[in-house]
Design a protein around this motif. Structure first.
Motif, PDB file in Angstrom:
ATOM      1  N   ILE A 139      10.662   2.614   5.610  1.00  9.18           N
ATOM      2  CA  ILE A 139      10.740   1.903   7.108  1.00  9.18           C
ATOM      3  C   ILE A 139       9.864   2.419   7.974  1.00  9.18           C
ATOM      4  CG2 ILE A 139      12.492   3.274   7.920  1.00  9.18           C
ATOM      5  CD1 ILE A 139      12.548  -0.425   7.912  1.00  9.18           C
ATOM      6  N   TYR A 140       9.280   3.838   7.755  1.00 11.09           N
ATOM      7  CA  TYR A 140       8.465   4.565   8.816  1.00 11.09           C
ATOM      8  C   TYR A 140       7.108   3.997   8.713  1.00 11.09           C
ATOM      9  CZ  TYR A 140      12.781   7.035   8.583  1.00 11.09           C
ATOM     10  OH  TYR A 140      13.926   7.699   8.417  1.00 11.09           O
ATOM     11  N   ARG A 141       6.487   3.477   9.777  1.00 19.90           N
ATOM     12  CA  ARG A 141       5.045   3.111   9.712  1.00 19.90           C
ATOM     13  C   ARG A 141       4.140   4.336   9.994  1.00 19.90           C
ATOM     14  NH1 ARG A 141       3.051   0.885  13.748  1.00 19.90           N
ATOM     15  NH2 ARG A 141       1.384  -0.150  12.776  1.00 19.90           N
ATOM     16  N   ASP A 142       2.798   4.405   9.240  1.00 16.19           N
ATOM     17  CA  ASP A 142       1.955   5.294   9.429  1.00 16.19           C
ATOM     18  C   ASP A 142       0.812   4.976  10.639  1.00 16.19           C
ATOM     19  OD1 ASP A 142      -0.116   6.987   9.215  1.00 16.19           O
ATOM     20  OD2 ASP A 142      -0.857   6.747   7.168  1.00 16.19           O
ATOM     21  N   ILE A 143       1.362   5.685  11.830  1.00 15.80           N
ATOM     22  CA  ILE A 143       0.407   5.208  12.860  1.00 15.80           C
ATOM     23  C   ILE A 143      -0.717   6.091  13.397  1.00 15.80           C
ATOM     24  CG2 ILE A 143       2.834   4.180  13.683  1.00 15.80           C
ATOM     25  CD1 ILE A 143       2.890   6.719  15.673  1.00 15.80           C
ATOM     26  N   ARG A 144      -1.107   6.708  12.377  1.00 18.39           N
ATOM     27  CA  ARG A 144      -2.379   7.492  12.894  1.00 18.39           C
ATOM     28  C   ARG A 144      -3.533   6.805  13.092  1.00 18.39           C
ATOM     29  NH1 ARG A 144      -2.462  11.054   7.313  1.00 18.39           N
ATOM     30  NH2 ARG A 144      -1.856   8.950   6.719  1.00 18.39           N
ATOM     31  N   PHE A 145      -3.768   5.778  12.282  1.00 16.09           N
ATOM     32  CA  PHE A 145      -5.115   5.046  12.530  1.00 16.09           C
ATOM     33  C   PHE A 145      -4.692   3.726  12.954  1.00 16.09           C
ATOM     34  CE2 PHE A 145      -5.555   8.168   9.043  1.00 16.09           C
ATOM     35  CZ  PHE A 145      -6.457   9.048   9.731  1.00 16.09           C
ATOM     36  N   SER A 146      -3.713   3.567  13.623  1.00 17.40           N
ATOM     37  CA  SER A 146      -3.263   2.040  14.171  1.00 17.40           C
ATOM     38  C   SER A 146      -3.192   1.948  15.732  1.00 17.40           C
ATOM     39  CB  SER A 146      -2.015   1.658  13.545  1.00 17.40           C
ATOM     40  OG  SER A 146      -1.482   0.372  14.089  1.00 17.40           O
ATOM     41  N   LYS A 147      -3.630   0.917  16.262  1.00 17.09           N
ATOM     42  CA  LYS A 147      -3.406   0.814  17.701  1.00 17.09           C
ATOM     43  C   LYS A 147      -2.072   0.381  18.122  1.00 17.09           C
ATOM     44  CE  LYS A 147      -8.138  -1.084  18.505  1.00 17.09           C
ATOM     45  NZ  LYS A 147      -9.191  -2.145  18.873  1.00 17.09           N
ATOM     46  N   ASP A 148      -1.428  -0.089  16.949  1.00 17.06           N
ATOM     47  CA  ASP A 148       0.140  -0.364  17.098  1.00 17.06           C
ATOM     48  C   ASP A 148       0.672   0.823  16.983  1.00 17.06           C
ATOM     49  OD1 ASP A 148       2.693  -1.309  17.213  1.00 17.06           O
ATOM     50  OD2 ASP A 148       2.426  -2.660  15.478  1.00 17.06           O
ATOM     51  N   LYS A 149       1.407   1.577  17.954  1.00 16.95           N
ATOM     52  CA  LYS A 149       2.185   2.782  17.835  1.00 16.95           C
ATOM     53  C   LYS A 149       3.691   2.774  17.539  1.00 16.95           C
ATOM     54  CE  LYS A 149      -1.648   4.985  18.118  1.00 16.95           C
ATOM     55  NZ  LYS A 149      -2.210   5.800  16.983  1.00 16.95           N
ATOM     56  N   THR A 150       4.151   1.599  17.460  1.00 11.85           N
ATOM     57  CA  THR A 150       5.506   1.320  17.015  1.00 11.85           C
ATOM     58  C   THR A 150       5.856   1.938  15.778  1.00 11.85           C
ATOM     59  OG1 THR A 150       5.114  -0.787  15.932  1.00 11.85           O
ATOM     60  CG2 THR A 150       5.924  -0.539  18.147  1.00 11.85           C
ATOM     61  N   PRO A 151       6.997   2.973  15.783  1.00 13.18           N
ATOM     62  CA  PRO A 151       7.424   3.931  14.580  1.00 13.18           C
ATOM     63  C   PRO A 151       7.792   3.091  13.395  1.00 13.18           C
ATOM     64  CG  PRO A 151       8.937   4.137  16.298  1.00 13.18           C
ATOM     65  CD  PRO A 151       7.857   3.287  16.882  1.00 13.18           C
ATOM     66  N   TYR A 152       8.207   2.113  13.759  1.00 12.54           N
ATOM     67  CA  TYR A 152       9.036   1.561  12.202  1.00 12.54           C
ATOM     68  C   TYR A 152       8.635   0.161  12.099  1.00 12.54           C
ATOM     69  CZ  TYR A 152      12.091   5.149  14.204  1.00 12.54           C
ATOM     70  OH  TYR A 152      12.473   6.521  14.492  1.00 12.54           O
ATOM     71  N   LYS A 153       8.777   0.014  10.722  1.00 10.71           N
ATOM     72  CA  LYS A 153       8.600  -1.534  10.035  1.00 10.71           C
ATOM     73  C   LYS A 153       9.779  -2.315  10.352  1.00 10.71           C
ATOM     74  CE  LYS A 153       6.243   0.201   6.280  1.00 10.71           C
ATOM     75  NZ  LYS A 153       6.113   0.406   4.772  1.00 10.71           N
ATOM     76  N   HIS A 154       9.768  -3.580  10.625  1.00 15.31           N
ATOM     77  CA  HIS A 154      10.685  -4.382  10.824  1.00 15.31           C
ATOM     78  C   HIS A 154      10.925  -5.402   9.614  1.00 15.31           C
ATOM     79  CE1 HIS A 154       7.892  -7.292  12.611  1.00 15.31           C
ATOM     80  NE2 HIS A 154       7.459  -6.271  13.408  1.00 15.31           N
ATOM     81  N   ASN A 155      10.988  -4.816   8.249  1.00 19.90           N
ATOM     82  CA  ASN A 155      10.969  -5.093   7.072  1.00 19.90           C
ATOM     83  C   ASN A 155      11.372  -4.469   6.107  1.00 19.90           C
ATOM     84  OD1 ASN A 155       8.800  -4.432   5.281  1.00 19.90           O
ATOM     85  ND2 ASN A 155       7.689  -4.984   7.162  1.00 19.90           N
ATOM     86  N   PHE A 156      12.162  -4.708   5.093  1.00 17.46           N
ATOM     87  CA  PHE A 156      12.368  -4.124   3.683  1.00 17.46           C
ATOM     88  C   PHE A 156      11.496  -4.453   2.720  1.00 17.46           C
ATOM     89  CE2 PHE A 156      16.699  -3.366   5.929  1.00 17.46           C
ATOM     90  CZ  PHE A 156      16.660  -1.984   5.814  1.00 17.46           C
ATOM     91  N   SER A 157      10.958  -3.783   1.756  1.00 17.38           N
ATOM     92  CA  SER A 157      10.247  -4.191   1.031  1.00 17.38           C
ATOM     93  C   SER A 157      10.157  -3.274  -0.453  1.00 17.38           C
ATOM     94  CB  SER A 157       8.846  -4.653   1.198  1.00 17.38           C
ATOM     95  OG  SER A 157       8.096  -3.294   1.790  1.00 17.38           O
ATOM     96  N   GLY A 158       9.804  -3.891  -1.537  1.00 17.33           N
ATOM     97  CA  GLY A 158       9.859  -3.100  -2.788  1.00 17.33           C
ATOM     98  C   GLY A 158       8.777  -3.903  -3.807  1.00 17.33           C
ATOM     99  N   SER A 159       8.207  -2.958  -4.577  1.00 14.76           N
ATOM    100  CA  SER A 159       7.151  -3.300  -5.677  1.00 14.76           C
ATOM    101  C   SER A 159       7.635  -3.147  -7.246  1.00 14.76           C
ATOM    102  CB  SER A 159       6.037  -2.982  -5.371  1.00 14.76           C
ATOM    103  OG  SER A 159       5.634  -1.785  -5.661  1.00 14.76           O
ATOM    104  N   PHE A 160       7.292  -3.740  -8.048  1.00 12.19           N
ATOM    105  CA  PHE A 160       7.645  -3.684  -9.488  1.00 12.19           C
ATOM    106  C   PHE A 160       6.266  -3.397 -10.184  1.00 12.19           C
ATOM    107  CE2 PHE A 160      10.771  -6.134  -7.135  1.00 12.19           C
ATOM    108  CZ  PHE A 160      12.045  -5.477  -7.420  1.00 12.19           C
ATOM    109  N   SER A 161       6.017  -2.506 -11.008  1.00 17.23           N
ATOM    110  CA  SER A 161       5.143  -2.008 -11.683  1.00 17.23           C
ATOM    111  C   SER A 161       5.368  -2.427 -13.188  1.00 17.23           C
ATOM    112  CB  SER A 161       4.754  -0.613 -11.840  1.00 17.23           C
ATOM    113  OG  SER A 161       4.394  -0.218 -10.127  1.00 17.23           O
ATOM    114  N   ARG A 162       4.477  -3.162 -14.031  1.00 18.80           N
ATOM    115  CA  ARG A 162       4.611  -3.506 -15.140  1.00 18.80           C
ATOM    116  C   ARG A 162       4.170  -2.230 -16.157  1.00 18.80           C
ATOM    117  NH1 ARG A 162       1.548  -8.239 -17.180  1.00 18.80           N
ATOM    118  NH2 ARG A 162       3.505  -8.971 -18.327  1.00 18.80           N
ATOM    119  N   SER A 163       4.838  -2.209 -17.209  1.00 17.57           N
ATOM    120  CA  SER A 163       4.617  -0.912 -18.171  1.00 17.57           C
ATOM    121  C   SER A 163       3.410  -1.133 -18.956  1.00 17.57           C
ATOM    122  CB  SER A 163       5.465  -0.726 -19.055  1.00 17.57           C
ATOM    123  OG  SER A 163       6.973  -0.523 -18.203  1.00 17.57           O
TER     124      SER A 163
END
Length: 226
Positions: A65-89
């Motif tokens: 949920i935590y955003r990487d703000i090191r190189f972003s103009k947007d300094k808000t610390p959190y994403k307002h979404n939940f997400s996930g990915s599925f990798s094939r074998s």
């Protein structure tokens, strides 16, 4: 496994987080976050288990949920979404699946986000040679009703070494090969939303099978994995 759902409490939490995107508010509502995160993880784990009936999935990755703000103009610390990915074998199974839960902006996506240089050239060479099988899949009525059009970043002109007048130049110019399906909050909150996702992912398989075949063979159809 019980049939999990995304509840209105999760949508409400994400809406509240978007309005109060600061560490003080988040710290004061950490228990809400933990509960909502657990709900979404259970939802994703259900999709993972059900997908194994028609594909081989290596792992589920839940994004922080935590955003990487090191190189972003947007300094808000959190994403307002939940997400996930599925990798094939396995090396012979290409492509990936993604689920994104966000108030007013939920979607699922699948395909090839940023193919590495050699894979991208191999795909373009295939489209230069023949797109009959690809178009037979992605222009199928049932497929398009679910996934719509192939999308992704593309070049403004023909890539080096390709003819700008090639009849398949619209495909050859692409740098990404993605399908996206969007959902309203009402659809996300439906009892069988997980089944809608599962059916969507099942229907993408002919596309994955074709692309996997292309990326594991040369232009003569000889395996690159032997």
């Amino acid at each position: 496994m019980l049939h999990p759902v995304i509840t209105k409490e999760t949508i409400e939490f994400l809406n509240d987080l978007k309005k109060n995107n600061n560490r003080e508010w988040f710290t004061g509502h950490k228990n809400r976050f933990t509960e909502r995160q657990k709900e979404v993880k259970t939802f994703m784990e259900y999709i993972l288990e059900m997908m194994k009936s028609h594909d081989e999935i290596e792992k589920l990755k839940m994004f922080r949920i935590y955003r990487d703000i090191r190189f972003s103009k947007d300094k808000t610390p959190y994403k307002h979404n939940f997400s996930g990915s599925f990798s094939r074998s396995g090396l012979d199974r290409r492509g990936g699946y993604y689920v994104h839960i966000e108030p007013g902006g939920s979607f699922i996506a699948t395909g090839f986000w940023n193919p590495e240089k050699d894979d991208l050239l191999r795909i373009r060479k295939e489209w230069e040679l023949d797109t009959t099988e690809l178009k037979g899949i992605i222009e199928n009525k049932g497929f398009k009703e679910i996934w719509g059009e192939l999308v992704g970043d593309e070049l403004k002109t023909a890539p080096k070494g390709f003819d700008k007048d090639d009849p398949n130049i619209d495909l050859i110019k692409k740098k990404q090969f993605i399908f996206i399906r969007k959902f309203t909050d009402t659809e996300v909150l439906q009892q069988y939303f997980a089944d809608t996702i599962l059916e969507s992912f099942r229907r993408i398989r002919p596309y994955f099978d074709l692309m996997s075949s292309i990326l594991t063979t040369n232009l003569n159809g000889e395996s690159l994995l032997d």
